[in-house]
Design a protein around this motif. Structure first.
Motif, PDB file in Angstrom:
ATOM      1  N   LEU A 207       0.681  -1.146   0.189  1.00 47.98           N
ATOM      2  CA  LEU A 207      -0.354  -0.024  -0.145  1.00 47.98           C
ATOM      3  C   LEU A 207       0.954   1.381  -0.025  1.00 47.98           C
ATOM      4  CD1 LEU A 207      -2.796   1.251   0.141  1.00 47.98           C
ATOM      5  CD2 LEU A 207      -2.690   0.895   2.850  1.00 47.98           C
ATOM      6  N   VAL A 208       0.919   2.237  -1.018  1.00 46.30           N
ATOM      7  CA  VAL A 208       1.841   3.380  -0.799  1.00 46.30           C
ATOM      8  C   VAL A 208       0.652   4.466  -0.908  1.00 46.30           C
ATOM      9  CG1 VAL A 208       2.230   5.145  -2.583  1.00 46.30           C
ATOM     10  CG2 VAL A 208       2.947   2.066  -2.758  1.00 46.30           C
ATOM     11  N   TYR A 209       1.076   5.358   0.002  1.00 54.40           N
ATOM     12  CA  TYR A 209       0.462   6.355   0.968  1.00 54.40           C
ATOM     13  C   TYR A 209       1.373   7.907   0.816  1.00 54.40           C
ATOM     14  CZ  TYR A 209       1.366   4.706   5.039  1.00 54.40           C
ATOM     15  OH  TYR A 209       2.949   4.409   5.853  1.00 54.40           O
ATOM     16  N   LEU A 210      -0.003   8.672   0.463  1.00 51.54           N
ATOM     17  CA  LEU A 210       1.271  10.139   0.989  1.00 51.54           C
ATOM     18  C   LEU A 210       0.330  10.418   2.280  1.00 51.54           C
ATOM     19  CD1 LEU A 210       2.534  12.317  -0.236  1.00 51.54           C
ATOM     20  CD2 LEU A 210       1.202  13.443  -1.491  1.00 51.54           C
ATOM     21  N   GLN A 211       1.185  11.067   3.600  1.00 49.35           N
ATOM     22  CA  GLN A 211       0.745  11.245   4.796  1.00 49.35           C
ATOM     23  C   GLN A 211       2.280  11.973   5.185  1.00 49.35           C
ATOM     24  OE1 GLN A 211       1.860   8.276   7.938  1.00 49.35           O
ATOM     25  NE2 GLN A 211      -0.033   7.850   8.922  1.00 49.35           N
ATOM     26  N   ASN A 212       1.088  13.165   5.378  1.00 47.30           N
ATOM     27  CA  ASN A 212       2.390  14.284   5.979  1.00 47.30           C
ATOM     28  C   ASN A 212       3.378  14.922   4.994  1.00 47.30           C
ATOM     29  OD1 ASN A 212       0.699  14.694   8.398  1.00 47.30           O
ATOM     30  ND2 ASN A 212       1.796  13.018   9.424  1.00 47.30           N
ATOM     31  N   GLY A 213       2.749  14.749   3.885  1.00 47.04           N
ATOM     32  CA  GLY A 213       4.173  14.733   2.927  1.00 47.04           C
ATOM     33  C   GLY A 213       4.603  14.185   2.998  1.00 47.04           C
ATOM     34  N   ILE A 214       4.804  13.042   2.529  1.00 47.62           N
ATOM     35  CA  ILE A 214       5.633  11.830   2.952  1.00 47.62           C
ATOM     36  C   ILE A 214       4.741  10.756   1.838  1.00 47.62           C
ATOM     37  CG2 ILE A 214       7.657  10.264   4.513  1.00 47.62           C
ATOM     38  CD1 ILE A 214       7.837  11.603   6.194  1.00 47.62           C
ATOM     39  N   LEU A 215       5.350  10.542   1.150  1.00 44.97           N
ATOM     40  CA  LEU A 215       5.851   8.708   0.172  1.00 44.97           C
ATOM     41  C   LEU A 215       5.493   7.575   1.580  1.00 44.97           C
ATOM     42  CD1 LEU A 215       3.898   8.617  -1.746  1.00 44.97           C
ATOM     43  CD2 LEU A 215       6.424   8.073  -3.227  1.00 44.97           C
ATOM     44  N   ARG A 216       4.802   6.452   1.805  1.00 48.64           N
ATOM     45  CA  ARG A 216       5.409   5.363   2.440  1.00 48.64           C
ATOM     46  C   ARG A 216       4.413   4.547   1.915  1.00 48.64           C
ATOM     47  NH1 ARG A 216       4.270   9.092   8.332  1.00 48.64           N
ATOM     48  NH2 ARG A 216       6.133   9.681   8.815  1.00 48.64           N
ATOM     49  N   PHE A 217       5.268   3.117   2.574  1.00 51.70           N
ATOM     50  CA  PHE A 217       5.047   2.124   2.225  1.00 51.70           C
ATOM     51  C   PHE A 217       4.126   1.424   3.148  1.00 51.70           C
ATOM     52  CE2 PHE A 217       8.264   3.773  -0.838  1.00 51.70           C
ATOM     53  CZ  PHE A 217       7.947   3.953  -1.759  1.00 51.70           C
ATOM     54  N   TYR A 218       3.066   0.315   3.350  1.00 49.65           N
ATOM     55  CA  TYR A 218       2.243  -0.462   3.477  1.00 49.65           C
ATOM     56  C   TYR A 218       3.041  -1.513   3.691  1.00 49.65           C
ATOM     57  CZ  TYR A 218       0.291  -2.812   7.396  1.00 49.65           C
ATOM     58  OH  TYR A 218      -0.502  -3.598   8.118  1.00 49.65           O
ATOM     59  N   HIS A 219       2.921  -2.997   3.999  1.00 51.44           N
ATOM     60  CA  HIS A 219       3.363  -4.099   3.355  1.00 51.44           C
ATOM     61  C   HIS A 219       2.378  -4.901   3.856  1.00 51.44           C
ATOM     62  CE1 HIS A 219       4.082  -8.281   2.234  1.00 51.44           C
ATOM     63  NE2 HIS A 219       5.293  -8.310   0.798  1.00 51.44           N
ATOM     64  N   LEU A 220       1.243  -5.584   3.218  1.00 49.73           N
ATOM     65  CA  LEU A 220       0.023  -6.013   3.435  1.00 49.73           C
ATOM     66  C   LEU A 220      -0.448  -7.243   4.220  1.00 49.73           C
ATOM     67  CD1 LEU A 220      -2.386  -4.819   0.594  1.00 49.73           C
ATOM     68  CD2 LEU A 220      -1.908  -3.653   3.313  1.00 49.73           C
ATOM     69  N   GLN A 221       0.994  -7.919   3.515  1.00 51.81           N
ATOM     70  CA  GLN A 221       1.615  -9.509   4.710  1.00 51.81           C
ATOM     71  C   GLN A 221       2.589  -9.169   5.928  1.00 51.81           C
ATOM     72  OE1 GLN A 221      -0.565 -11.844   3.570  1.00 51.81           O
ATOM     73  NE2 GLN A 221      -1.469  -9.910   1.536  1.00 51.81           N
ATOM     74  N   GLN A 222       3.524  -8.438   5.311  1.00 50.64           N
ATOM     75  CA  GLN A 222       4.270  -8.514   6.482  1.00 50.64           C
ATOM     76  C   GLN A 222       4.175  -7.342   6.880  1.00 50.64           C
ATOM     77  OE1 GLN A 222       8.265  -7.969   4.633  1.00 50.64           O
ATOM     78  NE2 GLN A 222       7.813  -9.867   2.855  1.00 50.64           N
ATOM     79  N   HIS A 223       3.453  -6.811   7.229  1.00 48.98           N
ATOM     80  CA  HIS A 223       2.877  -5.304   8.099  1.00 48.98           C
ATOM     81  C   HIS A 223       4.392  -3.985   8.646  1.00 48.98           C
ATOM     82  CE1 HIS A 223      -0.992  -7.258   8.422  1.00 48.98           C
ATOM     83  NE2 HIS A 223      -0.955  -8.374   8.629  1.00 48.98           N
ATOM     84  N   THR A 224       4.578  -4.404   7.754  1.00 44.43           N
ATOM     85  CA  THR A 224       6.328  -3.453   8.041  1.00 44.43           C
ATOM     86  C   THR A 224       5.594  -1.926   6.739  1.00 44.43           C
ATOM     87  OG1 THR A 224       7.305  -4.715   5.887  1.00 44.43           O
ATOM     88  CG2 THR A 224       7.732  -5.594   8.116  1.00 44.43           C
ATOM     89  N   TYR A 225       6.503  -1.315   7.479  1.00 47.63           N
ATOM     90  CA  TYR A 225       6.356   0.644   6.929  1.00 47.63           C
ATOM     91  C   TYR A 225       7.484   0.532   6.281  1.00 47.63           C
ATOM     92  CZ  TYR A 225       2.052   0.895   9.803  1.00 47.63           C
ATOM     93  OH  TYR A 225       0.414   0.763  10.237  1.00 47.63           O
ATOM     94  N   HIS A 226       7.416   1.438   5.349  1.00 45.03           N
ATOM     95  CA  HIS A 226       9.120   2.274   4.765  1.00 45.03           C
ATOM     96  C   HIS A 226       8.611   3.421   4.148  1.00 45.03           C
ATOM     97  CE1 HIS A 226      12.559   2.445   2.143  1.00 45.03           C
ATOM     98  NE2 HIS A 226      12.470   2.917   1.210  1.00 45.03           N
ATOM     99  N   ASP A 227       9.762   4.148   4.504  1.00 45.05           N
ATOM    100  CA  ASP A 227       9.347   5.624   4.200  1.00 45.05           C
ATOM    101  C   ASP A 227      10.253   5.834   2.830  1.00 45.05           C
ATOM    102  OD1 ASP A 227       7.779   5.996   6.253  1.00 45.05           O
ATOM    103  OD2 ASP A 227       9.234   7.425   7.190  1.00 45.05           O
TER     104      ASP A 227
END
Length: 263
Positions: A207-227
């Motif tokens: 899941l790629v999303y824009l939050q507080n001006g930062i493009l971020r990634f969330y892995h749906l299976q591993q439940h990990t985040y990456h900026d």
């Protein structure tokens, strides 16, 4: 799919490292826009829809002033581009030449009086969201209802966007709460708490999303985040094409960032 994700991570890490790689897509602001799988950009304002190629050249346009202002355009499936007119309670389907496919679809004729969002759910289904009744509906291309899901979310759940991914997932995004995922039949799958998320897009298991001006990634299976390494700025939306990232600032100017592939 792994190749797509490698491309995604790499262009974010490297493609924005040099300021010269971020180039204006258009010399003037684009009020609303979306991007298809071939990096064609669709921009709309009032009753007019314009299609641009990846180089920013105007290719085609469409307008039906009798239906009023365009609310949303979904180009997830370029062979069937959905144009939603909320005020007129109508949907028009266009082909990749921006020519109408069949007749205008009138929601009121099907007793659909409070539809707030509309998107394609594959090439043969339309997803509709009734905000007043918190109901996700699936229909065929003639607006005959084939599935109904009563979402039963919080009373203040008010999604502002809906889209389906090529992986057959329907996503509702509430900018104050986060993302709600449903399968292609409308069954609820999961809720991802992402407050202050402006916009989001599914890419494989990410899941790629824009939050507080930062493009971020969330892995749906591993439940990990990456900026990403995209510099924090006053961005208000983004769209991922196959070759480029398109990102819009608060003045409505859209910038194009090429993806970079590592050897």
């Amino acid at each position: 799919m792994k190749r797509i994700l490698i491309l995604l991570y790499t262009f974010v890490a490297l493609g924005v490292a040099n300021a010269q790689e971020r180039r204006p897509f258009s010399p003037y602001p684009l009020e609303h826009y979306t991007v298809d799988l071939f990096d064609n950009v669709y921009a709309w304002s009032g009753p007019s829809l314009m299609q641009y190629d990846r180089d920013g050249n105007l290719a085609r346009n469409y307008s039906n002033p009798s239906l009023g202002t365009i609310t949303h355009v979904d180009a997830s499936y370029p062979s069937k581009i959905l144009v939603f007119y909320q005020e007129a309670a109508c949907i028009v389907l266009l082909d990749n030449q921006l020519s109408p496919i069949g007749n205008t679809l009138n929601l009121l004729d099907h007793n659909l009086f409070t539809i707030s969002l509309a998107a394609m759910a594959g090439t043969s289904k339309i997803a509709l969201y009734d905000n007043q009744n918190q109901t996700l509906l699936l229909s065929d291309l003639q607006l005959n209802i084939t599935g109904t899901t009563h979402c039963q979310m919080e009373s203040d759940f008010h999604p502002t966007s809906m889209q389906s991914s090529q992986e057959k997932t329907i996503m509702l995004t509430d900018t104050t709460k986060g993302v709600y995922l449903f399968d292609i039949l409308g069954s609820f799958q999961q809720k991802i708490m992402l407050p202050n998320t402006i916009c989001a897009q599914m890419v494989g298991d990410e899941l790629v999303y824009l939050q507080n001006g930062i493009l971020r990634f969330y892995h749906l299976q591993q439940h990990t985040y990456h900026d990403s390494d995209l510099p924090v700025s006053a961005y208000r939306s983004f769209h991922l094409g196959s070759q480029c990232l398109y990102i819009q600032d608060t003045a409505d100017y859209v910038y194009q960032i090429p993806r970079v592939l590592k050897p």
